[in-house]
Each structure stands twice: as structure tokens, then as C-alpha cells.
Motif scaffolding. Structure first.
Motif, PDB file in Angstrom:
ATOM      1  N   ARG A   1       0.846  -1.197   0.000  1.00  0.00           N
ATOM      2  CA  ARG A   1       0.000   0.000   0.000  1.00  0.00           C
ATOM      3  C   ARG A   1       0.874   1.237   0.000  1.00  0.00           C
ATOM      4  O   ARG A   1       1.975   1.241   0.568  1.00  0.00           O
ATOM      5  CB  ARG A   1      -0.890   0.024   1.251  1.00  0.00           C
ATOM      6  CG  ARG A   1      -1.905  -1.094   1.334  1.00  0.00           C
ATOM      7  CD  ARG A   1      -3.061  -0.967   0.408  1.00  0.00           C
ATOM      8  NE  ARG A   1      -3.775   0.289   0.604  1.00  0.00           N
ATOM      9  CZ  ARG A   1      -4.546   0.842  -0.320  1.00  0.00           C
ATOM     10  NH1 ARG A   1      -4.691   0.271  -1.493  1.00  0.00           N
ATOM     11  NH2 ARG A   1      -5.168   1.966  -0.079  1.00  0.00           N
ATOM     12  N   ASN A   2       0.394   2.300  -0.623  1.00  0.00           N
ATOM     13  CA  ASN A   2       1.106   3.574  -0.604  1.00  0.00           C
ATOM     14  C   ASN A   2       1.377   3.988   0.838  1.00  0.00           C
ATOM     15  O   ASN A   2       0.571   3.699   1.726  1.00  0.00           O
ATOM     16  CB  ASN A   2       0.280   4.661  -1.292  1.00  0.00           C
ATOM     17  CG  ASN A   2       0.120   4.408  -2.769  1.00  0.00           C
ATOM     18  OD1 ASN A   2       0.873   3.663  -3.368  1.00  0.00           O
ATOM     19  ND2 ASN A   2      -0.874   5.040  -3.352  1.00  0.00           N
ATOM     20  N   ARG A   3       2.475   4.687   1.050  1.00  0.00           N
ATOM     21  CA  ARG A   3       2.809   5.150   2.403  1.00  0.00           C
ATOM     22  C   ARG A   3       1.688   5.993   3.001  1.00  0.00           C
ATOM     23  O   ARG A   3       1.454   5.972   4.204  1.00  0.00           O
ATOM     24  CB  ARG A   3       4.106   5.952   2.387  1.00  0.00           C
ATOM     25  CG  ARG A   3       5.327   5.071   2.294  1.00  0.00           C
ATOM     26  CD  ARG A   3       6.563   5.904   2.273  1.00  0.00           C
ATOM     27  NE  ARG A   3       6.689   6.485   0.941  1.00  0.00           N
ATOM     28  CZ  ARG A   3       7.740   7.159   0.513  1.00  0.00           C
ATOM     29  NH1 ARG A   3       8.744   7.385   1.318  1.00  0.00           N
ATOM     30  NH2 ARG A   3       7.790   7.617  -0.710  1.00  0.00           N
ATOM     31  N   THR A   4       0.983   6.729   2.153  1.00  0.00           N
ATOM     32  CA  THR A   4      -0.114   7.580   2.638  1.00  0.00           C
ATOM     33  C   THR A   4      -1.401   6.797   2.856  1.00  0.00           C
ATOM     34  O   THR A   4      -2.362   7.346   3.374  1.00  0.00           O
ATOM     35  CB  THR A   4      -0.400   8.700   1.622  1.00  0.00           C
ATOM     36  OG1 THR A   4      -0.802   8.085   0.384  1.00  0.00           O
ATOM     37  CG2 THR A   4       0.812   9.583   1.414  1.00  0.00           C
ATOM     38  N   VAL A   5      -1.438   5.558   2.434  1.00  0.00           N
ATOM     39  CA  VAL A   5      -2.611   4.685   2.473  1.00  0.00           C
ATOM     40  C   VAL A   5      -3.775   5.324   1.716  1.00  0.00           C
ATOM     41  O   VAL A   5      -4.934   5.099   2.012  1.00  0.00           O
ATOM     42  CB  VAL A   5      -3.010   4.316   3.925  1.00  0.00           C
ATOM     43  CG1 VAL A   5      -3.978   3.142   3.928  1.00  0.00           C
ATOM     44  CG2 VAL A   5      -1.793   3.956   4.758  1.00  0.00           C
ATOM     45  N   LYS A   6      -3.450   6.122   0.718  1.00  0.00           N
ATOM     46  CA  LYS A   6      -4.453   6.747  -0.135  1.00  0.00           C
ATOM     47  C   LYS A   6      -4.184   6.375  -1.589  1.00  0.00           C
ATOM     48  O   LYS A   6      -3.045   6.163  -1.980  1.00  0.00           O
ATOM     49  CB  LYS A   6      -4.399   8.274  -0.009  1.00  0.00           C
ATOM     50  CG  LYS A   6      -4.783   8.792   1.353  1.00  0.00           C
ATOM     51  CD  LYS A   6      -4.670  10.293   1.391  1.00  0.00           C
ATOM     52  CE  LYS A   6      -5.015  10.824   2.773  1.00  0.00           C
ATOM     53  NZ  LYS A   6      -4.837  12.276   2.847  1.00  0.00           N
TER      54      LYS A   6
ATOM     55  N   LEU B   1      -3.546   7.305  -5.229  1.00  0.00           N
ATOM     56  CA  LEU B   1      -2.926   8.477  -5.844  1.00  0.00           C
ATOM     57  C   LEU B   1      -3.185   8.493  -7.340  1.00  0.00           C
ATOM     58  O   LEU B   1      -3.041   7.474  -8.006  1.00  0.00           O
ATOM     59  CB  LEU B   1      -1.420   8.481  -5.597  1.00  0.00           C
ATOM     60  CG  LEU B   1      -0.976   8.613  -4.156  1.00  0.00           C
ATOM     61  CD1 LEU B   1       0.536   8.498  -4.056  1.00  0.00           C
ATOM     62  CD2 LEU B   1      -1.444   9.940  -3.571  1.00  0.00           C
TER      63      LEU B   1
ATOM     64  N   ASN C   1       4.073   1.125  -3.453  1.00  0.00           N
ATOM     65  CA  ASN C   1       5.216   1.120  -2.559  1.00  0.00           C
ATOM     66  C   ASN C   1       6.035  -0.142  -2.819  1.00  0.00           C
ATOM     67  O   ASN C   1       5.717  -1.212  -2.315  1.00  0.00           O
ATOM     68  CB  ASN C   1       4.711   1.185  -1.110  1.00  0.00           C
ATOM     69  CG  ASN C   1       5.799   1.470  -0.121  1.00  0.00           C
ATOM     70  OD1 ASN C   1       6.973   1.530  -0.469  1.00  0.00           O
ATOM     71  ND2 ASN C   1       5.414   1.617   1.125  1.00  0.00           N
TER      72      ASN C   1
ATOM     73  N   ASP D   1      12.875   9.148  -6.241  1.00  0.00           N
ATOM     74  CA  ASP D   1      11.906   9.919  -5.470  1.00  0.00           C
ATOM     75  C   ASP D   1      12.392  11.361  -5.377  1.00  0.00           C
ATOM     76  O   ASP D   1      13.426  11.727  -5.921  1.00  0.00           O
ATOM     77  CB  ASP D   1      11.663   9.298  -4.096  1.00  0.00           C
ATOM     78  CG  ASP D   1      12.840   9.419  -3.152  1.00  0.00           C
ATOM     79  OD1 ASP D   1      12.711   8.944  -2.030  1.00  0.00           O
ATOM     80  OD2 ASP D   1      13.882   9.978  -3.515  1.00  0.00           O
TER      81      ASP D   1
ATOM     82  N   SER E   1       5.051   5.537  -4.165  1.00  0.00           N
ATOM     83  CA  SER E   1       4.410   6.674  -3.507  1.00  0.00           C
ATOM     84  C   SER E   1       4.356   6.456  -2.024  1.00  0.00           C
ATOM     85  O   SER E   1       4.190   5.382  -1.561  1.00  0.00           O
ATOM     86  CB  SER E   1       3.012   6.869  -4.043  1.00  0.00           C
ATOM     87  OG  SER E   1       3.058   7.040  -5.435  1.00  0.00           O
TER      88      SER E   1
END
Length: 198
Positions: free
Chosen positions: A104-109, A111, A146, A173, A198
Motif C-alpha cells: 500500500r502507498n505510504r499515505t494509504v491513499k 494516488l 510502494n 523519489d 508513492s
């Protein structure tokens, strides 16, 4: 070049990929259904983005068992060029053709945005004809961007980024770290995966 674009149930970028190869790049492109096992006559195979088999179990985990993936594995083993974009990248990882896993994206959103990538090498099928140092703007749209590898494997790939044949360090990055790999290839520089971290 004759390009096969694989279509899995749930693929949603197959027509975009076909259009890009056929109408933008002027290549001979055709669709390859996930149940097909004949890739004869193709110079390259592309696994496009989407949600193969709905990604219900784990992204790419079901798609890797499709008959076409046995053919893709054989094709790659014979030196055929294979490109996995987004979900296709994940399927190639699940099939063992590319290392690592996507988390999962680090932001858990989810993108959806443009990112900037810099070409670091021009001696691969994916980067031929693009001058080193060129910065490209590319779209991303994902919830699992990720890239993860065990530390020892990541160290090996980081070493490869400094000049061997295993890694294409196209994507950096914002801090310029190779630890956020966006494109990797196999030792023959023939199997590629493209994904944005991300």
C-alpha cells in the motif's frame, strides 16, 4: 515491431496500451486474451494496467496462473521483451519474472497524479532512443505503489543501479533515492516493470 497486449478479466488500460503502440508509435499491435498460449510472431508482450481478476486475493496473484503467463514466461526465457505496466508489473512480480512486491502507498491513499521521471540509461528496449538525463512526465494512478524488497535484495539492486544489467534506475523519489525503484528489469534487459512508488 509486433506487440502483443495481454487482456485479463478486469484489465482497463489494454485499449490505451494498444492505441499507444499502434497509433502513436506506429507498431503492429494485437490483443492477446488471457487464455491464449500462443505468442508466436511477437517481438514484445505488454501486460497493461487495470485490476486483473479484480485483484481480490492479492494484486496479480490470480492472473499469474492464466495460460498466457506460462507463454509469457517461456517468451521471456527465450529473450523476448516483456513490459509490465502498473498491474502488469505486479503480475510479473507474482509470476517470479520481476523481484519484490508492491505494498500500500505510504499515505494509504489512492494516488492519481503526474510524476517526473529521469532516464538514467539508454541501452534497453524501454529507453532506447531517449537521451540520458531526459525528464519525462508520466501519470500514476494506484493504491499499491510502494515497492518492497528484503534489505539484502534491495542492496543487490542498488549495486546493480550503479552499472550492471539488473536494474534500470529510471525513477527517483523527490530526494533522489534509488530505494524507491520505479522500473526494474531482468538480467537480459528484456523483462521490464513500470510502476511509480508513492
Amino acid at each position: 515491431m509486433r506487440v502483443g497486449v495481454v487482456v485479463f478479466p478486469g484489465s482497463n488500460c489494454d485499449h490505451d496500451t494498444y492505441h499507444a503502440f499502434k497509433h502513436v508509435c506506429g507498431q503492429d499491435a494485437r490483443f492477446v486474451w488471457h487464455k491464449d498460449s500462443d505468442l508466436r510472431g511477437l517481438d514484445a508482450v505488454v501486460l497493461p494496467g487495470g485490476f486483473a481478476y479484480g485483484d481480490y486475493l492479492r494484486t496479480g496473484a490470480i492472473a499469474r496462473f492464466s495460460p498466457v503467463m506460462r507463454a509469457v514466461t517461456e517468451f521471456a526465457g527465450q529473450g523476448g521483451t516483456v513490459l509490465g505496466i502498473c498491474n502488469g508489473f505486479q503480475i510479473l512480480q507474482e509470476a517470479g519474472l520481476l523481484p519484490g512486491a508492491m505494498l500500500r502507498n505510504r499515505t494509504v491513499k489512492f494516488l492519481s497524479q503526474p510524476v517526473h521521471v529521469r532516464v538514467e540509461r539508454d541501452d534497453t528496449a524501454a529507453t532506447a532512443g531517449i537521451p540520458v538525463g531526459t525528464v519525462l512526465t508520466m501519470p500514476i494512478a494506484h493504491g499499491e505503489g510502494n515497492f518492497y524488497l528484503a534489505d539484502d535484495e534491495l542492496d543487490r539492486l542498488e549495486q546493480a543501479a550503479r552499472g550492471s544489467d539488473n536494474l534500470l534506475p529510471l525513477i527517483l523519489d523527490a530526494a533522489g533515492s534509488y530505494a524507491t525503484v520505479g522500473e526494474i528489469s531482468d538480467r537480459l534487459k528484456a523483462v521490464f516493470g513500470e510502476y511509480r512508488e508513492s
